[in-house]
Design a protein around this motif. Structure first.
Motif, PDB file in Angstrom:
ATOM      1  N   LEU A 237       0.816  -1.211   0.000  1.00 22.47           N
ATOM      2  CA  LEU A 237       0.000   0.000   0.000  1.00 22.47           C
ATOM      3  C   LEU A 237       0.854   1.268   0.000  1.00 22.47           C
ATOM      4  N   HIS A 238       1.984   1.250   0.684  1.00 30.69           N
ATOM      5  CA  HIS A 238       2.854   2.432   0.631  1.00 30.69           C
ATOM      6  C   HIS A 238       3.428   2.628  -0.776  1.00 30.69           C
ATOM      7  N   GLU A 239       3.651   1.551  -1.480  1.00 30.50           N
ATOM      8  CA  GLU A 239       4.109   1.687  -2.865  1.00 30.50           C
ATOM      9  C   GLU A 239       2.999   2.268  -3.739  1.00 30.50           C
ATOM     10  N   VAL A 240       1.760   1.856  -3.500  1.00 28.12           N
ATOM     11  CA  VAL A 240       0.622   2.422  -4.228  1.00 28.12           C
ATOM     12  C   VAL A 240       0.485   3.909  -3.915  1.00 28.12           C
ATOM     13  N   LEU A 241       0.641   4.267  -2.648  1.00 32.06           N
ATOM     14  CA  LEU A 241       0.538   5.682  -2.262  1.00 32.06           C
ATOM     15  C   LEU A 241       1.668   6.494  -2.887  1.00 32.06           C
ATOM     16  N   ALA A 243       2.913   6.178  -5.749  1.00 29.64           N
ATOM     17  CA  ALA A 243       2.611   6.463  -7.149  1.00 29.64           C
ATOM     18  C   ALA A 243       1.639   7.627  -7.307  1.00 29.64           C
ATOM     19  N   ARG A 244       0.996   8.046  -6.219  1.00 30.52           N
ATOM     20  CA  ARG A 244      -0.012   9.106  -6.291  1.00 30.52           C
ATOM     21  C   ARG A 244       0.521  10.474  -5.890  1.00 30.52           C
ATOM     22  N   VAL A 245       1.751  10.526  -5.383  1.00 29.41           N
ATOM     23  CA  VAL A 245       2.307  11.805  -4.918  1.00 29.41           C
ATOM     24  C   VAL A 245       3.676  12.017  -5.560  1.00 29.41           C
ATOM     25  N   GLN A 246       4.286  13.138  -5.244  1.00 23.50           N
ATOM     26  CA  GLN A 246       5.578  13.465  -5.835  1.00 23.50           C
ATOM     27  C   GLN A 246       6.556  13.948  -4.777  1.00 23.50           C
ATOM     28  N   ASP A 247       7.808  14.082  -5.214  1.00 21.38           N
ATOM     29  CA  ASP A 247       8.884  14.679  -4.439  1.00 21.38           C
ATOM     30  C   ASP A 247       9.100  13.969  -3.109  1.00 21.38           C
ATOM     31  N   ALA A 249       7.233  13.482  -0.422  1.00 17.65           N
ATOM     32  CA  ALA A 249       6.191  12.568   0.039  1.00 17.65           C
ATOM     33  C   ALA A 249       6.315  11.216  -0.657  1.00 17.65           C
ATOM     34  N   ARG A 250       6.672  11.238  -1.943  1.00 20.54           N
ATOM     35  CA  ARG A 250       6.844   9.986  -2.679  1.00 20.54           C
ATOM     36  C   ARG A 250       7.985   9.163  -2.079  1.00 20.54           C
ATOM     37  N   GLN A 251       9.102   9.799  -1.799  1.00 22.47           N
ATOM     38  CA  GLN A 251      10.242   9.086  -1.245  1.00 22.47           C
ATOM     39  C   GLN A 251       9.938   8.533   0.141  1.00 22.47           C
ATOM     40  N   GLN A 252       9.167   9.270   0.920  1.00 22.79           N
ATOM     41  CA  GLN A 252       8.799   8.785   2.255  1.00 22.79           C
ATOM     42  C   GLN A 252       7.992   7.492   2.151  1.00 22.79           C
ATOM     43  N   HIS A 253       7.061   7.442   1.223  1.00 20.68           N
ATOM     44  CA  HIS A 253       6.265   6.214   1.047  1.00 20.68           C
ATOM     45  C   HIS A 253       7.135   5.071   0.549  1.00 20.68           C
ATOM     46  N   LEU A 254       8.065   5.353  -0.361  1.00 20.94           N
ATOM     47  CA  LEU A 254       8.951   4.307  -0.848  1.00 20.94           C
ATOM     48  C   LEU A 254       9.842   3.773   0.271  1.00 20.94           C
ATOM     49  N   ASP A 255      10.309   4.675   1.135  1.00 22.66           N
ATOM     50  CA  ASP A 255      11.124   4.241   2.276  1.00 22.66           C
ATOM     51  C   ASP A 255      10.301   3.345   3.208  1.00 22.66           C
ATOM     52  N   GLN A 256       9.056   3.730   3.439  1.00 24.36           N
ATOM     53  CA  GLN A 256       8.186   2.910   4.287  1.00 24.36           C
ATOM     54  C   GLN A 256       7.921   1.554   3.648  1.00 24.36           C
ATOM     55  N   ALA A 257       7.728   1.530   2.329  1.00 24.28           N
ATOM     56  CA  ALA A 257       7.504   0.258   1.649  1.00 24.28           C
ATOM     57  C   ALA A 257       8.706  -0.673   1.834  1.00 24.28           C
ATOM     58  N   ASP A 258       9.907  -0.140   1.690  1.00 26.10           N
ATOM     59  CA  ASP A 258      11.118  -0.951   1.885  1.00 26.10           C
ATOM     60  C   ASP A 258      11.219  -1.451   3.324  1.00 26.10           C
ATOM     61  N   LEU A 259      10.882  -0.570   4.286  1.00 25.00           N
ATOM     62  CA  LEU A 259      10.955  -0.958   5.699  1.00 25.00           C
ATOM     63  C   LEU A 259      10.027  -2.130   5.989  1.00 25.00           C
ATOM     64  N   GLY A 289     -12.281  -1.298   0.355  1.00 24.43           N
ATOM     65  CA  GLY A 289     -13.288  -0.517  -0.354  1.00 24.43           C
ATOM     66  C   GLY A 289     -13.202  -0.632  -1.861  1.00 24.43           C
ATOM     67  N   GLY A 290     -12.178  -1.288  -2.369  1.00 22.81           N
ATOM     68  CA  GLY A 290     -12.067  -1.503  -3.796  1.00 22.81           C
ATOM     69  C   GLY A 290     -11.343  -0.411  -4.552  1.00 22.81           C
ATOM     70  N   THR A 291     -11.455   0.830  -4.116  1.00 22.88           N
ATOM     71  CA  THR A 291     -10.795   1.957  -4.792  1.00 22.88           C
ATOM     72  C   THR A 291     -10.082   2.816  -3.761  1.00 22.88           C
ATOM     73  N   LEU A 292      -9.036   3.472  -4.196  1.00 23.90           N
ATOM     74  CA  LEU A 292      -8.235   4.314  -3.305  1.00 23.90           C
ATOM     75  C   LEU A 292      -8.603   5.779  -3.559  1.00 23.90           C
ATOM     76  N   ASP A 293      -9.716   6.217  -2.939  1.00 25.10           N
ATOM     77  CA  ASP A 293     -10.127   7.607  -3.093  1.00 25.10           C
ATOM     78  C   ASP A 293      -9.248   8.496  -2.214  1.00 25.10           C
ATOM     79  N   PRO A 294      -9.275   9.825  -2.448  1.00 25.77           N
ATOM     80  CA  PRO A 294      -8.392  10.726  -1.685  1.00 25.77           C
ATOM     81  C   PRO A 294      -8.574  10.620  -0.171  1.00 25.77           C
TER      82      PRO A 294
END
Length: 360
Positions: A237-241, A243-247, A249-259, A289-294
């Motif tokens: 899910l952090h990898e999915v998140l 893909a929805r943001v940039q800069d 915030a994106r790196q923070q989610h990628l770091d969490q996904a790796d962790l 819920g099937g979809t990742l709304d904001p």
């Protein structure tokens, strides 16, 4: 009558003085013939066994917690609006409410009963005791004491019985969360990082007279399987998140996904060695819920950390001693992450006081 019977002389009946002499003689001889001291009129003095590792940690934790409780009260009084100072922060209020519940979780059944009896029937003229020695008097000192409480509870969770390790992991996690909340609200004081898994090594000698115990293997296997699943799910899910943001915030989610994926792999290796189910990484996971709304995307980091905190605290209580460092460190890390996400946490995550097993 036989010849043998007729040949035996008739013995006179014993006199009262003779009976007393025989009784006194027996009392004199018995202590000399026995291997220990004999005390007439009562049993030997009872010598309780030395405390086990659970009690040794419990005594020290209760002393430290009493200091933190007294210090929190003093800090709140110093910030009373009547004195012209700012009102107590929400973090102080939350800490003050949580500490008595956590302290109760540390008591044995006998200790709890004695305290309840003292409350119901106080001694005549009894007054409130003075604050314990070492109680902090300001927020900076309170943060130092909270760091000590967090680290001591985490260290104890590594060595004590499983029934005590789980509430200790919960206390350490809540403390890790509240100290960051308090520091942010006060804008002062220092908080050292929580101990890593590598730093959580046995630090006390375990008495052979009262060794700690662990739970059933089936419970351990169930919890470690569930925790693997949650870590893999969080990584996805952090990898999915990301893909929805940039800069940043994106790196923070990628770091969490790796962790989370690293933790899942570590848990998988442990599970394989211990004969527990090993959970493999899936390519895709179903999104709630099937979809990742904001709105859901904004809530997911909080929900994931809360779920992982619960799983790792439960795993601490179920795991063998040598397998506890990873879930203890993971629970502390998720609690620290939640400090920036939520303004409320249960005093004992995953537990309620009435559900706790109590000792004698």
């Amino acid at each position: 009558m036989s010849l043998i019977a007729r040949s035996l002389p008739t013995l006179p009946a014993p006199t009262r003085r003779g009976v007393l002499q025989i009784a006194v003689g027996a009392l004199v001889v018995l202590p000399l013939a026995s291997c220990g001291r004999v005390i007439l009129g009562g049993p030997e003095k009872y010598t309780p066994p030395p405390p086990g590792i659970d009690d040794l940690y419990r005594i020290e934790l209760l002393t430290l917690m009493d200091q933190v409780i007294a210090g929190t009260d003093q800090v709140m009084q110093a910030l009373d609006p009547a004195t012209g100072e700012p009102a107590p922060s929400a973090a102080l209020t939350a800490l003050s409410a949580a500490l008595p519940i956590q302290r109760t979780a540390l008591l044995t059944g006998a200790q709890h009963e004695r305290e309840l009896e003292a409350e119901d029937d106080p001694a005549p003229g009894q007054t409130a005791p003075p604050p314990p020695a070492g109680a902090p008097t300001d927020i900076a000192g309170l943060l130092v004491a909270l760091v000590e409480l967090r680290d001591l509870a985490a260290a104890a969770a590594r060595q004590v019985s499983g029934s005590l390790a789980r509430p200790l992991a919960a206390i350490a996690s809540h403390t890790a969360w509240i100290m960051l909340r308090l520091q942010a609200a006060a804008g002062t004081g220092e908080v050292t990082p929580a101990p890593s898994a590598e730093e959580l090594v046995p630090s006390r000698e375990v008495p052979t007279t009262d060794p700690p115990s662990i739970g059933a293997q089936a419970d351990y296997h169930t919890v470690i399987e569930q925790t693997q699943q949650e870590e893999w799910f969080a990584g996805y899910l952090h990898e999915v998140l990301a893909a929805r943001v940039q800069d940043d915030a994106r790196q923070q989610h990628l770091d969490q996904a790796d962790l989370h994926r690293t933790r899942a792999e570590q848990l998988g290796r442990i599970a394989e060695e211990d004969g527990a189910p090993v959970v493999s990484r899936q390519a895709v996971y179903a999104i709630p819920g099937g979809t990742l709304d904001p709105e859901l995307a904004g809530e997911l980091p909080t929900l994931l950390s809360q779920g992982l905190l619960m799983n790792h605290v439960a795993l601490v209580g179920a795991a063998p001693f040598e397998r506890r460092p990873l879930p203890i460190a993971a629970a502390l890390a998720e609690a620290e992450r939640l400090a920036a996400l939520v303004n409320r946490m249960d005093p004992l995550p995953t537990l309620k006081v009435e559900e706790l097993p109590v000792g004698g």
